[in-house]
Write an enzyme that holds these catalytic residues in place. Sequence first.
Site, PDB file in Angstrom:
ATOM      1  N   GLU A 136       0.844  -1.211   0.000  1.00  0.00           N
ATOM      2  CA  GLU A 136       0.000   0.000   0.000  1.00  0.00           C
ATOM      3  C   GLU A 136       0.868   1.246   0.000  1.00  0.00           C
ATOM      4  O   GLU A 136       0.562   2.235  -0.674  1.00  0.00           O
ATOM      5  CB  GLU A 136      -0.945   0.008   1.214  1.00  0.00           C
ATOM      6  CG  GLU A 136      -1.994  -1.091   1.192  1.00  0.00           C
ATOM      7  CD  GLU A 136      -2.822  -1.122  -0.092  1.00  0.00           C
ATOM      8  OE1 GLU A 136      -3.202  -0.061  -0.595  1.00  0.00           O
ATOM      9  OE2 GLU A 136      -3.084  -2.229  -0.595  1.00  0.00           O
ATOM     10  N   TRP A 179      -8.630   8.955  -7.838  1.00  0.00           N
ATOM     11  CA  TRP A 179      -9.897   9.335  -8.496  1.00  0.00           C
ATOM     12  C   TRP A 179      -9.927   8.809  -9.929  1.00  0.00           C
ATOM     13  O   TRP A 179     -10.942   8.304 -10.402  1.00  0.00           O
ATOM     14  CB  TRP A 179     -10.114  10.847  -8.442  1.00  0.00           C
ATOM     15  CG  TRP A 179     -10.846  11.228  -7.188  1.00  0.00           C
ATOM     16  CD1 TRP A 179     -10.288  11.664  -6.017  1.00  0.00           C
ATOM     17  CD2 TRP A 179     -12.258  11.135  -6.944  1.00  0.00           C
ATOM     18  NE1 TRP A 179     -11.263  11.847  -5.079  1.00  0.00           N
ATOM     19  CE2 TRP A 179     -12.488  11.544  -5.614  1.00  0.00           C
ATOM     20  CE3 TRP A 179     -13.358  10.754  -7.710  1.00  0.00           C
ATOM     21  CZ2 TRP A 179     -13.761  11.586  -5.037  1.00  0.00           C
ATOM     22  CZ3 TRP A 179     -14.637  10.796  -7.139  1.00  0.00           C
ATOM     23  CH2 TRP A 179     -14.821  11.199  -5.830  1.00  0.00           C
ATOM     24  N   TRP A 211     -19.197  13.359 -19.202  1.00  0.00           N
ATOM     25  CA  TRP A 211     -19.525  13.067 -17.813  1.00  0.00           C
ATOM     26  C   TRP A 211     -20.861  13.681 -17.438  1.00  0.00           C
ATOM     27  O   TRP A 211     -21.048  14.886 -17.543  1.00  0.00           O
ATOM     28  CB  TRP A 211     -18.448  13.600 -16.867  1.00  0.00           C
ATOM     29  CG  TRP A 211     -17.181  12.812 -16.913  1.00  0.00           C
ATOM     30  CD1 TRP A 211     -16.011  13.190 -17.532  1.00  0.00           C
ATOM     31  CD2 TRP A 211     -16.951  11.510 -16.369  1.00  0.00           C
ATOM     32  NE1 TRP A 211     -15.079  12.192 -17.399  1.00  0.00           N
ATOM     33  CE2 TRP A 211     -15.621  11.156 -16.692  1.00  0.00           C
ATOM     34  CE3 TRP A 211     -17.735  10.601 -15.649  1.00  0.00           C
ATOM     35  CZ2 TRP A 211     -15.054   9.944 -16.307  1.00  0.00           C
ATOM     36  CZ3 TRP A 211     -17.165   9.397 -15.273  1.00  0.00           C
ATOM     37  CH2 TRP A 211     -15.848   9.066 -15.594  1.00  0.00           C
ATOM     38  N   TRP A 255     -15.258  13.084 -12.446  1.00  0.00           N
ATOM     39  CA  TRP A 255     -14.386  12.715 -11.324  1.00  0.00           C
ATOM     40  C   TRP A 255     -13.653  13.922 -10.740  1.00  0.00           C
ATOM     41  O   TRP A 255     -13.300  13.944  -9.564  1.00  0.00           O
ATOM     42  CB  TRP A 255     -13.382  11.629 -11.745  1.00  0.00           C
ATOM     43  CG  TRP A 255     -12.509  12.007 -12.912  1.00  0.00           C
ATOM     44  CD1 TRP A 255     -12.806  11.862 -14.230  1.00  0.00           C
ATOM     45  CD2 TRP A 255     -11.212  12.612 -12.865  1.00  0.00           C
ATOM     46  NE1 TRP A 255     -11.780  12.335 -15.021  1.00  0.00           N
ATOM     47  CE2 TRP A 255     -10.781  12.796 -14.207  1.00  0.00           C
ATOM     48  CE3 TRP A 255     -10.365  13.013 -11.839  1.00  0.00           C
ATOM     49  CZ2 TRP A 255      -9.550  13.366 -14.536  1.00  0.00           C
ATOM     50  CZ3 TRP A 255      -9.137  13.577 -12.163  1.00  0.00           C
ATOM     51  CH2 TRP A 255      -8.739  13.754 -13.501  1.00  0.00           C
ATOM     52  N   ASN A 278     -10.086   3.871   3.392  1.00  0.00           N
ATOM     53  CA  ASN A 278      -9.842   3.622   1.969  1.00  0.00           C
ATOM     54  C   ASN A 278     -11.018   2.937   1.271  1.00  0.00           C
ATOM     55  O   ASN A 278     -11.421   3.306   0.172  1.00  0.00           O
ATOM     56  CB  ASN A 278      -8.566   2.789   1.796  1.00  0.00           C
ATOM     57  CG  ASN A 278      -8.254   2.555   0.333  1.00  0.00           C
ATOM     58  OD1 ASN A 278      -8.100   3.498  -0.436  1.00  0.00           O
ATOM     59  ND2 ASN A 278      -8.191   1.292  -0.070  1.00  0.00           N
ATOM     60  N   TRP A 302       1.633   1.809  -3.383  1.00  0.00           N
ATOM     61  CA  TRP A 302       0.630   2.540  -4.176  1.00  0.00           C
ATOM     62  C   TRP A 302       0.861   4.044  -4.080  1.00  0.00           C
ATOM     63  O   TRP A 302       0.642   4.791  -5.031  1.00  0.00           O
ATOM     64  CB  TRP A 302      -0.794   2.192  -3.715  1.00  0.00           C
ATOM     65  CG  TRP A 302      -1.344   0.987  -4.419  1.00  0.00           C
ATOM     66  CD1 TRP A 302      -1.389  -0.283  -3.936  1.00  0.00           C
ATOM     67  CD2 TRP A 302      -1.913   0.942  -5.740  1.00  0.00           C
ATOM     68  NE1 TRP A 302      -1.955  -1.121  -4.876  1.00  0.00           N
ATOM     69  CE2 TRP A 302      -2.286  -0.396  -5.982  1.00  0.00           C
ATOM     70  CE3 TRP A 302      -2.147   1.892  -6.728  1.00  0.00           C
ATOM     71  CZ2 TRP A 302      -2.880  -0.799  -7.180  1.00  0.00           C
ATOM     72  CZ3 TRP A 302      -2.732   1.489  -7.925  1.00  0.00           C
ATOM     73  CH2 TRP A 302      -3.086   0.160  -8.138  1.00  0.00           C
TER      74      TRP A 302
HETATM   75  C1  LIG Z   1     -10.823   8.381  -4.278  1.00  0.00           C
HETATM   76  C2  LIG Z   1      -9.622   8.220  -3.397  1.00  0.00           C
HETATM   77  C3  LIG Z   1      -8.893   9.337  -3.006  1.00  0.00           C
HETATM   78  C4  LIG Z   1      -7.756   9.198  -2.208  1.00  0.00           C
HETATM   79  N1  LIG Z   1      -7.066  10.330  -1.821  1.00  0.00           N
HETATM   80  C5  LIG Z   1      -5.942  10.194  -1.063  1.00  0.00           C
HETATM   81  C6  LIG Z   1      -5.210  11.341  -0.649  1.00  0.00           C
HETATM   82  O1  LIG Z   1      -5.539  12.489  -0.979  1.00  0.00           O
HETATM   83  N2  LIG Z   1      -4.121  11.155   0.141  1.00  0.00           N
HETATM   84  C7  LIG Z   1      -3.697   9.908   0.512  1.00  0.00           C
HETATM   85  O2  LIG Z   1      -2.692   9.800   1.233  1.00  0.00           O
HETATM   86  N3  LIG Z   1      -4.353   8.800   0.110  1.00  0.00           N
HETATM   87  C8  LIG Z   1      -5.460   8.902  -0.647  1.00  0.00           C
HETATM   88  N4  LIG Z   1      -6.155   7.782  -1.022  1.00  0.00           N
HETATM   89  C9  LIG Z   1      -5.576   6.460  -0.716  1.00  0.00           C
HETATM   90  C10 LIG Z   1      -6.012   5.818   0.609  1.00  0.00           C
HETATM   91  O3  LIG Z   1      -7.407   5.854   0.737  1.00  0.00           O
HETATM   92  C11 LIG Z   1      -5.382   6.462   1.859  1.00  0.00           C
HETATM   93  O4  LIG Z   1      -3.992   6.595   1.676  1.00  0.00           O
HETATM   94  C12 LIG Z   1      -5.623   5.603   3.094  1.00  0.00           C
HETATM   95  O5  LIG Z   1      -6.990   5.431   3.311  1.00  0.00           O
HETATM   96  C13 LIG Z   1      -4.976   6.261   4.305  1.00  0.00           C
HETATM   97  O6  LIG Z   1      -5.217   5.516   5.470  1.00  0.00           O
HETATM   98  P1  LIG Z   1      -4.025   4.797   6.216  1.00  0.00           P
HETATM   99  O7  LIG Z   1      -2.887   5.729   6.409  1.00  0.00           O
HETATM  100  O8  LIG Z   1      -4.599   4.185   7.445  1.00  0.00           O
HETATM  101  O9  LIG Z   1      -3.612   3.697   5.153  1.00  0.00           O
HETATM  102  P2  LIG Z   1      -2.853   2.312   5.267  1.00  0.00           P
HETATM  103  O10 LIG Z   1      -3.732   1.263   4.724  1.00  0.00           O
HETATM  104  O11 LIG Z   1      -2.286   2.103   6.605  1.00  0.00           O
HETATM  105  O12 LIG Z   1      -1.681   2.477   4.191  1.00  0.00           O
HETATM  106  C14 LIG Z   1      -0.372   2.983   4.508  1.00  0.00           C
HETATM  107  C15 LIG Z   1      -0.035   4.138   3.615  1.00  0.00           C
HETATM  108  O13 LIG Z   1       0.009   3.723   2.251  1.00  0.00           O
HETATM  109  C16 LIG Z   1      -0.479   4.778   1.421  1.00  0.00           C
HETATM  110  N5  LIG Z   1      -1.668   4.287   0.685  1.00  0.00           N
HETATM  111  C17 LIG Z   1      -2.548   3.361   1.103  1.00  0.00           C
HETATM  112  N6  LIG Z   1      -3.474   3.127   0.133  1.00  0.00           N
HETATM  113  C18 LIG Z   1      -3.148   3.916  -0.894  1.00  0.00           C
HETATM  114  C19 LIG Z   1      -3.706   4.131  -2.193  1.00  0.00           C
HETATM  115  N7  LIG Z   1      -4.781   3.435  -2.638  1.00  0.00           N
HETATM  116  N8  LIG Z   1      -3.138   5.039  -3.006  1.00  0.00           N
HETATM  117  C20 LIG Z   1      -2.036   5.733  -2.610  1.00  0.00           C
HETATM  118  N9  LIG Z   1      -1.460   5.565  -1.393  1.00  0.00           N
HETATM  119  C21 LIG Z   1      -2.004   4.672  -0.550  1.00  0.00           C
HETATM  120  C22 LIG Z   1      -0.848   5.945   2.325  1.00  0.00           C
HETATM  121  O14 LIG Z   1       0.255   6.824   2.369  1.00  0.00           O
HETATM  122  C23 LIG Z   1      -1.058   5.259   3.663  1.00  0.00           C
HETATM  123  O15 LIG Z   1      -0.832   6.091   4.763  1.00  0.00           O
HETATM  124  C24 LIG Z   1      -7.317   7.897  -1.822  1.00  0.00           C
HETATM  125  C25 LIG Z   1      -8.060   6.773  -2.220  1.00  0.00           C
HETATM  126  C26 LIG Z   1      -9.199   6.932  -2.997  1.00  0.00           C
HETATM  127  C27 LIG Z   1      -9.962   5.703  -3.417  1.00  0.00           C
END
Ligand SMILES: Cc1cc2nc3c(=O)[nH]c(=O)nc-3n(C[C@H](O)[C@H](O)[C@H](O)COP(=O)(O)OP(=O)(O)OC[C@H]3O[C@@H](n4cnc5c(N)ncnc54)[C@H](O)[C@@H]3O)c2cc1C
Length: 487
Positions: free
Chosen positions: A284, A395, A315, A372, A354, A287
Amino acid sequence: MNPCIVLFREDLRLSDHPALSAACDTGQPLLCVYLHDEQTPSARAWWLHHSLAALQRSLQQRGSQLCILRGDALQQVHALVQASGADTVYWSRRYAPAQIAADAELKTQLRAQGVQAQSFNARLLHEPWTLYNQSGAPFRVFTPYWKAALRQDAPRAVLPCPDVIPSAPLPSHSNSGENDAQSENENKGFRSLSLEELNLLPSQPNWAANFVGVPGEEGAQECLQRFINGAISRYAAQRDQPSAAATSCLSAHLQCGDISPHQIWYALQGADVSAKDREKFLSEVGWREFSYYLLYHFPQLLTEELNAKFRDFPWGGEDATNRPLIQAWQRGQTGYPMVDAAMRELWQTGIMHNRSRMIAASFLVKHLLIDWREGMRWFWETLLDADIAANTASWQWVAGCGADAAPYFRIFNPIIQAQKFDTEGDYIRRFVPELRRLPAQYLASPWSAPEATLRMAQVELGSTYPRPIVEHSAARARALDALKSLS
Ligand SMILES: Cc1cc2nc3c(=O)[nH]c(=O)nc-3n(C[C@H](O)[C@H](O)[C@H](O)COP(=O)(O)OP(=O)(O)OC[C@H]3O[C@@H](n4cnc5c(N)ncnc54)[C@H](O)[C@@H]3O)c2cc1C
C-alpha cells in the site's frame, strides 16, 4: 562563517531529513526556513499548523529556530541569500509539475549567483526516473512497477536526527534595490512570521473540532509504533473494514512529511510481524509511490484522463453540473447509508477509510455520472491527508480512466459493499446515527425494511433520512450504457 539555508516545505521533521543532515555536515550555521505556499487546501491547513508548531518546538530544543516566510519563493530565497550571505541552499525534492518547475528555476538562479543549491530525496523510496519497463517506457500497471521497485537496491538507510543544529541569526533585510523581495517582509527586515499570522486554523465555526490525529514528527513516530505493536497483525485480514481500525492512519503524516517512507520501511523490516501483513502493508505504501511515479511521468494526470479514450466522455450529460446531486453527495444525504457514512466521516474527522473512499467515489462517478474532477476537488479541500498524487491517481483509478484502473463495468454496489465490509453496521451507526436503531440486516438499504421496523427504529424515510437519490439498478444500467461506448 557564511550560513547554509535549509528550506522546509513538505518535510516537516528533523530525523531522516537528508537536506538537514547534509547542511549540518557542512559545519556552517543554519537558517531553517519554512516557505509557506498559499495554496494549502482547507483541512490540510489545520494539520500543517500543528505540524509546524511541533517542528518549531523540536528546533528550539536543539538550539535552533524556524523562520517562517511567505510570498514568492524565488524572491524570498534570493533576498534571504543576499541579506544573510548564505552560500549554500538545500531542500527536499517535490514532484508535482509546478513544484518541479519552481524548484528547477530556483536552482538555476541560485547557481547563477554562485550559491551552491542542491535538492535531496526525502519523500519517496525510489525516485520515479529510476524505474522503467523492459521497453524503456514508464510502467502503467502497479504490480510490475512494484516488483521492479522491490528488485532495486534497498531504499537508502534512515538518517538520525541531528543532536544540535547550529543556528545563524536571521539577518536584517538588505535594501539594495533590485534584490528586494516584493513582499510583506520588504522594509521590515526578515521578520519571521508567527504561525498565527499564516492563519491556518478555522475559527468560526471551528469545523476542525473533531479532526483526528496528532500532527508532527513525534505524533507520527507514536502512530507508527502503535500500528506495529497492534493493528498490523490484522492488516491483511481486516484492512478493508472501515470500523476495524486495522490500518496505520499514517497518510496525513506522510503527506506533511512528519515521517518518511524510509522510516516506515525500515521499522517494518525490523518488526515482529507476519510476512503477509508486512508485504500487504508495504504494497500500500507502494501505491503511494506509484501515484507519485505516475504524476512524474504523466503530469497531465492532474487535469485530464490518463486513458485518452475518456477525454471526450460526456460526464453526467445534462447532470454534469447538477448541484443538488453533488451537494447531496458532499453532505452525506444520498439515501445510501454506506456512501453517507463515508462522506460524513470525511466531514467530521477529516479522514475517510480507503474502502469508503472507493465506494463514495464510485457512487459519484458511476451512479451519478458526475465528472471525477468534482469529487477530486471536494476530497482535496476536506481531507487531512489531501495529497496531490494519491488523490488524483485514485480518483482516476475509480473513474476507470487512470493507470491500472478499475474496469468500466466494475460499479460498486453500495448495498453489497456495506453488507460485506460493515457486517455489523458499526460504521453506519456511528456516522449515520439517525439509523442506529435499525436492525443490521436493513442498515445497508433502509427502504427494504418493513414499515413497522422503520417505525420502531424511529426512521421516517424522506423525513429523518433521505430516500435514495438514484435507484441503484437504473443508475448502474445507465452508467454501463454510457461507459461501454468507450470500451
Ligand atoms: C478516491 C480516493 C482518493 C484518495 N485520496 C488520497 C489522498 O488524498 N491522500 C492519501 O494519502 N491517500 C489517498 N487515497 C488512498 C487511501 O485511501 C489512503 O492513503 C488511506 O486510506 C490512508 O489511510 P491509512 O494511512 O490508514 O492507510 P494504510 O492502509 O495504513 O496504508 C499505509 C499508507 O500507504 C499509502 N496508501 C494506502 N493506500 C493507498 C492508495 N490506494 N493510493 C495511494 N497511497 C495509498 C498511504 O500513504 C497510507 O498512509 C485515496 C483513495 C481513494 C480511493
